[in-house]
Design an enzyme around this catalytic site. Structure first.
Site, PDB file in Angstrom:
ATOM      1  N   ARG A 120      63.078 134.382  29.360  1.00 58.04           N
ATOM      2  CA  ARG A 120      62.383 134.722  30.622  1.00 58.04           C
ATOM      3  C   ARG A 120      61.083 133.948  30.833  1.00 58.04           C
ATOM      4  O   ARG A 120      60.221 134.363  31.610  1.00 58.04           O
ATOM      5  CB  ARG A 120      62.119 136.217  30.736  1.00 58.04           C
ATOM      6  CG  ARG A 120      63.373 137.041  30.730  1.00 58.04           C
ATOM      7  CD  ARG A 120      63.176 138.379  31.404  1.00 58.04           C
ATOM      8  NE  ARG A 120      64.444 139.080  31.462  1.00 58.04           N
ATOM      9  CZ  ARG A 120      64.924 139.819  30.479  1.00 58.04           C
ATOM     10  NH1 ARG A 120      64.232 140.004  29.397  1.00 58.04           N
ATOM     11  NH2 ARG A 120      66.084 140.404  30.619  1.00 58.04           N
ATOM     12  N   LYS A 142      57.274 122.234  40.116  1.00 60.87           N
ATOM     13  CA  LYS A 142      58.659 122.279  40.594  1.00 60.87           C
ATOM     14  C   LYS A 142      59.552 121.800  39.459  1.00 60.87           C
ATOM     15  O   LYS A 142      59.380 120.690  38.958  1.00 60.87           O
ATOM     16  CB  LYS A 142      58.848 121.332  41.778  1.00 60.87           C
ATOM     17  CG  LYS A 142      58.556 121.932  43.115  1.00 60.87           C
ATOM     18  CD  LYS A 142      59.274 121.062  44.140  1.00 60.87           C
ATOM     19  CE  LYS A 142      58.640 121.067  45.475  1.00 60.87           C
ATOM     20  NZ  LYS A 142      59.289 120.085  46.357  1.00 60.87           N
ATOM     21  N   GLU A 184      55.654 106.517  45.401  1.00 61.97           N
ATOM     22  CA  GLU A 184      55.270 107.936  45.576  1.00 61.97           C
ATOM     23  C   GLU A 184      53.745 108.055  45.708  1.00 61.97           C
ATOM     24  O   GLU A 184      53.248 108.907  46.441  1.00 61.97           O
ATOM     25  CB  GLU A 184      55.765 108.795  44.406  1.00 61.97           C
ATOM     26  CG  GLU A 184      57.289 108.877  44.252  1.00 61.97           C
ATOM     27  CD  GLU A 184      57.985 109.787  45.275  1.00 61.97           C
ATOM     28  OE1 GLU A 184      57.352 110.199  46.264  1.00 61.97           O
ATOM     29  OE2 GLU A 184      59.182 110.052  45.081  1.00 61.97           O
ATOM     30  N   LYS A 226      47.714 115.362  44.985  1.00 54.71           N
ATOM     31  CA  LYS A 226      48.819 116.286  44.713  1.00 54.71           C
ATOM     32  C   LYS A 226      48.281 117.634  44.221  1.00 54.71           C
ATOM     33  O   LYS A 226      48.738 118.690  44.672  1.00 54.71           O
ATOM     34  CB  LYS A 226      49.798 115.687  43.698  1.00 54.71           C
ATOM     35  CG  LYS A 226      50.911 116.657  43.335  1.00 54.71           C
ATOM     36  CD  LYS A 226      52.305 116.166  43.532  1.00 54.71           C
ATOM     37  CE  LYS A 226      53.304 117.294  43.428  1.00 54.71           C
ATOM     38  NZ  LYS A 226      54.620 116.893  42.985  1.00 54.71           N
ATOM     39  N   GLU A 236      55.385 125.453  48.638  1.00 59.27           N
ATOM     40  CA  GLU A 236      55.888 124.595  49.724  1.00 59.27           C
ATOM     41  C   GLU A 236      56.255 125.385  50.974  1.00 59.27           C
ATOM     42  O   GLU A 236      57.350 125.242  51.534  1.00 59.27           O
ATOM     43  CB  GLU A 236      57.085 123.763  49.236  1.00 59.27           C
ATOM     44  CG  GLU A 236      57.327 122.565  50.136  1.00 59.27           C
ATOM     45  CD  GLU A 236      58.277 121.536  49.544  1.00 59.27           C
ATOM     46  OE1 GLU A 236      58.181 121.253  48.329  1.00 59.27           O
ATOM     47  OE2 GLU A 236      59.077 121.014  50.303  1.00 59.27           O
ATOM     48  N   ARG A 240      52.518 121.572  51.557  1.00 63.66           N
ATOM     49  CA  ARG A 240      53.193 120.790  50.524  1.00 63.66           C
ATOM     50  C   ARG A 240      54.379 120.001  51.091  1.00 63.66           C
ATOM     51  O   ARG A 240      54.802 119.005  50.518  1.00 63.66           O
ATOM     52  CB  ARG A 240      53.627 121.701  49.362  1.00 63.66           C
ATOM     53  CG  ARG A 240      54.074 120.932  48.139  1.00 63.66           C
ATOM     54  CD  ARG A 240      54.170 121.811  46.904  1.00 63.66           C
ATOM     55  NE  ARG A 240      54.704 121.049  45.785  1.00 63.66           N
ATOM     56  CZ  ARG A 240      54.879 121.527  44.562  1.00 63.66           C
ATOM     57  NH1 ARG A 240      54.539 122.775  44.294  1.00 63.66           N
ATOM     58  NH2 ARG A 240      55.371 120.771  43.599  1.00 63.66           N
ATOM     59  N   ASN A 244      56.847 115.350  51.483  1.00 59.95           N
ATOM     60  CA  ASN A 244      58.225 114.943  51.774  1.00 59.95           C
ATOM     61  C   ASN A 244      58.278 113.771  52.740  1.00 59.95           C
ATOM     62  O   ASN A 244      59.367 113.363  53.148  1.00 59.95           O
ATOM     63  CB  ASN A 244      58.967 116.102  52.428  1.00 59.95           C
ATOM     64  CG  ASN A 244      59.708 116.901  51.408  1.00 59.95           C
ATOM     65  OD1 ASN A 244      60.514 116.350  50.690  1.00 59.95           O
ATOM     66  ND2 ASN A 244      59.420 118.183  51.349  1.00 59.95           N
ATOM     67  N   HIS A 247      61.018 111.142  52.846  1.00 61.10           N
ATOM     68  CA  HIS A 247      62.109 111.651  52.020  1.00 61.10           C
ATOM     69  C   HIS A 247      63.325 112.124  52.819  1.00 61.10           C
ATOM     70  O   HIS A 247      64.412 112.222  52.254  1.00 61.10           O
ATOM     71  CB  HIS A 247      61.616 112.793  51.128  1.00 61.10           C
ATOM     72  CG  HIS A 247      60.877 112.319  49.915  1.00 61.10           C
ATOM     73  ND1 HIS A 247      59.708 111.603  50.003  1.00 61.10           N
ATOM     74  CD2 HIS A 247      61.147 112.430  48.585  1.00 61.10           C
ATOM     75  CE1 HIS A 247      59.282 111.316  48.776  1.00 61.10           C
ATOM     76  NE2 HIS A 247      60.142 111.803  47.895  1.00 61.10           N
ATOM     77  N   HIS A 251      66.207 110.484  51.124  1.00 58.13           N
ATOM     78  CA  HIS A 251      67.295 111.236  50.480  1.00 58.13           C
ATOM     79  C   HIS A 251      68.641 110.904  51.125  1.00 58.13           C
ATOM     80  O   HIS A 251      69.663 110.802  50.428  1.00 58.13           O
ATOM     81  CB  HIS A 251      67.049 112.747  50.578  1.00 58.13           C
ATOM     82  CG  HIS A 251      66.012 113.242  49.605  1.00 58.13           C
ATOM     83  ND1 HIS A 251      65.174 114.298  49.873  1.00 58.13           N
ATOM     84  CD2 HIS A 251      65.672 112.817  48.366  1.00 58.13           C
ATOM     85  CE1 HIS A 251      64.369 114.511  48.834  1.00 58.13           C
ATOM     86  NE2 HIS A 251      64.650 113.623  47.906  1.00 58.13           N
ATOM     87  N   HIS A 263      65.125 106.039  43.503  1.00 53.22           N
ATOM     88  CA  HIS A 263      64.548 107.002  44.447  1.00 53.22           C
ATOM     89  C   HIS A 263      63.363 106.401  45.229  1.00 53.22           C
ATOM     90  O   HIS A 263      63.318 106.477  46.452  1.00 53.22           O
ATOM     91  CB  HIS A 263      64.116 108.251  43.668  1.00 53.22           C
ATOM     92  CG  HIS A 263      63.401 109.265  44.491  1.00 53.22           C
ATOM     93  ND1 HIS A 263      64.047 110.052  45.420  1.00 53.22           N
ATOM     94  CD2 HIS A 263      62.090 109.621  44.542  1.00 53.22           C
ATOM     95  CE1 HIS A 263      63.161 110.850  45.994  1.00 53.22           C
ATOM     96  NE2 HIS A 263      61.963 110.611  45.482  1.00 53.22           N
TER      97      HIS A 263
END
Ligand SMILES: NC(=O)c1ccc[n+]([C@@H]2O[C@H](COP(=O)([O-])OP(=O)(O)OC[C@H]3O[C@@H](n4cnc5c(N)ncnc54)[C@H](O)[C@@H]3O)[C@@H](O)[C@H]2O)c1
Ligand SMILES: [Zn+2]
Length: 366
Positions: A120, A142, A184, A226, A236, A240, A244, A247, A251, A263
């Site tokens: 957990r 994340k 990035e 960041k 997000e 946040r 993106n 992206h 993506h 990427h």
């Protein structure tokens, strides 16, 4: 009716340490009473740095288990996660165990997700070894894995106890990976900080050659952005989302290219298209668009590379974006270099397919 009232989660902070040889101070960031450490890494990074780190920690009296997964995105899956967990369980590792995620974003994401769910939730430290992981994936909590249905669809928000960005690790990183990570960082600057963008733009060649002093400044600037964005919006829900930028198209390109494009390179083309959408929407000036285009040219990324892909397939793939609501795809748009367009607290804006198509055609020069 009985109500369950859980007290608010207390705010947490964690340090990010950036510099040459900072890995030597790692024990300062281990929770007190740590005995068992699992170093999760990939096969490349194991040879480069994991064995050495393990030796160092063993000498200090820690019990170390190294688990090395295959290198590359395809290893970021459920089977790999289960295999890591089985090894940890077989070794009877308890809740006081600490995971060190030593590697690029793939290792960071999967090791973080293991940490989030093992017994957990146990402590972990991010030790990024790629530029992409240093400027982006190791910060913000994340974690996750891919499934055949898509990337990062399973995961958790789980913050590390510390992030240790040991700059010398970058010495062995291939140039393409340095460029991949620098994109990035450029995304962070384009959306939040014009001065950092200008600095990075001036120093791109040195950066892609791995000059550590330049890398240090750029990593510092990117991490500051960041960290601040994540502190304001950890889950997000609003700001946040700005990270993106580039992206939605990026993506979609990765999907159409069946992930045979790195990427960062897909995101760079995505940034060009989304900057063009911003311009077509009356936000970004043509002059700013040209500045962005020229900066990517220095990195060997030209909009002509978009011609390799079918525009209709790209548009179809944008519908898979996490920000999409039904058929309506939402984009982060630039107001100018260093700032995103925001309307009534909204950061993601619906753009019609016809505008997206126009931008794709204009950018690819078709
Ligand atoms: N969690 C987040 O917020 C977040 C953000 C951005 C990206 N990501 C994820 O990050 C992943 C991409 O990360 P990446 O670009 O670091 O890829 P990666 O982890 O696959 O690393 C790239 C390659 O570099 C090798 N490598 C790592 N360190 C090295 C070093 N110092 N010297 C030589 N080789 C080295 C690796 O073995 C691998 O082959 C994706 O899965 C993406 O989804 C996550
Ligand atoms: Zn990205």
């Amino acid at each position: 009716m009985i109500q369950v009232k859980i007290p608010a989660i207390p705010a947490m902070t964690y340090p990010i340490i950036i510099g040459a040889h900072v890995i030597r101070g790692i024990t300062k960031y281990l929770p007190k009473n740590t005995r068992n450490i699992v170093i999760i890494t990939d096969k490349n990074v194991k040879k480069l740095f994991a064995q050495q780190l393990s030796k160092h920690l063993k000498k200090l009296g820690y019990k170390i288990l190294i688990i090395a997964i295959q290198a590359g995105e395809t290893a970021k899956n459920r089977d790999t996660k289960a295999a890591i967990e089985t090894k940890m369980l077989e070794n009877k590792l308890d809740r006081a165990t600490v995971i060190l995620a030593l590697g690029g974003g793939v290792v960071g994401d999967i090791a973080g997700f293991v940490a989030a769910t093992y017994m957990r939730g146990i402590a972990f430290i991010q030790i990024p070894t790629t530029l992409l992981a240093m400027v982006d994936s190791s910060i913000g909590g994340k974690t996750g894995i891919d499934t055949p249905q898509g990337k990062n669809l399973l995961g958790a928000f789980w913050q590390p106890k510390a992030v240790i960005a040991n700059l010398d690790f970058l010495n062995s990183l291939p140039k393409q990976q340095l460029i991949n990570g620098s994109i990035e960082a450029l995304k962070m600057f384009l959306t939040h900080d014009k001065n950092s963008f200008t600095y990075a733009a001036k120093n791109l060649v040195a950066l892609s050659e791995g000059k550590l002093n330049i890398l240090k400044t750029i990593i510092n600037n990117a991490i500051q952005i960041k960290a601040a964005v994540v502190a304001r919006d950890p889950h997000e829900l609003h700001e946040r989302m700005t990270l993106n930028f580039g992206h939605t198209i990026g993506h979609a390109l990765e999907f159409v290219a069946q992930y045979k494009i790195l990427h960062g390179f897909a995101v760079a083309l995505g940034i060009l298209v989304e900057a063009k959408i911003s311009q077509l929407s009356g936000l970004l000036t043509v002059e700013d668009y040209i500045i962005i285009q020229d900066v990517f040219k220095i990195l060997g990324i030209t909009s002509k590379q978009l011609k390799n892909y079918d525009i209709n397939k790209i548009i179809a793939a944008t519908k898979l974006d996490k920000k999409a609501k039904g058929q309506k795809v939402r984009y982060i748009l630039l107001k100018n270099i260093g700032a995103v367009y925001q309307q009534e607290q909204q950061y993601a804006h619906v753009v019609t397919d016809s505008v997206v198509k126009k931008a794709l055609l204009l950018v690819s020069g078709a």
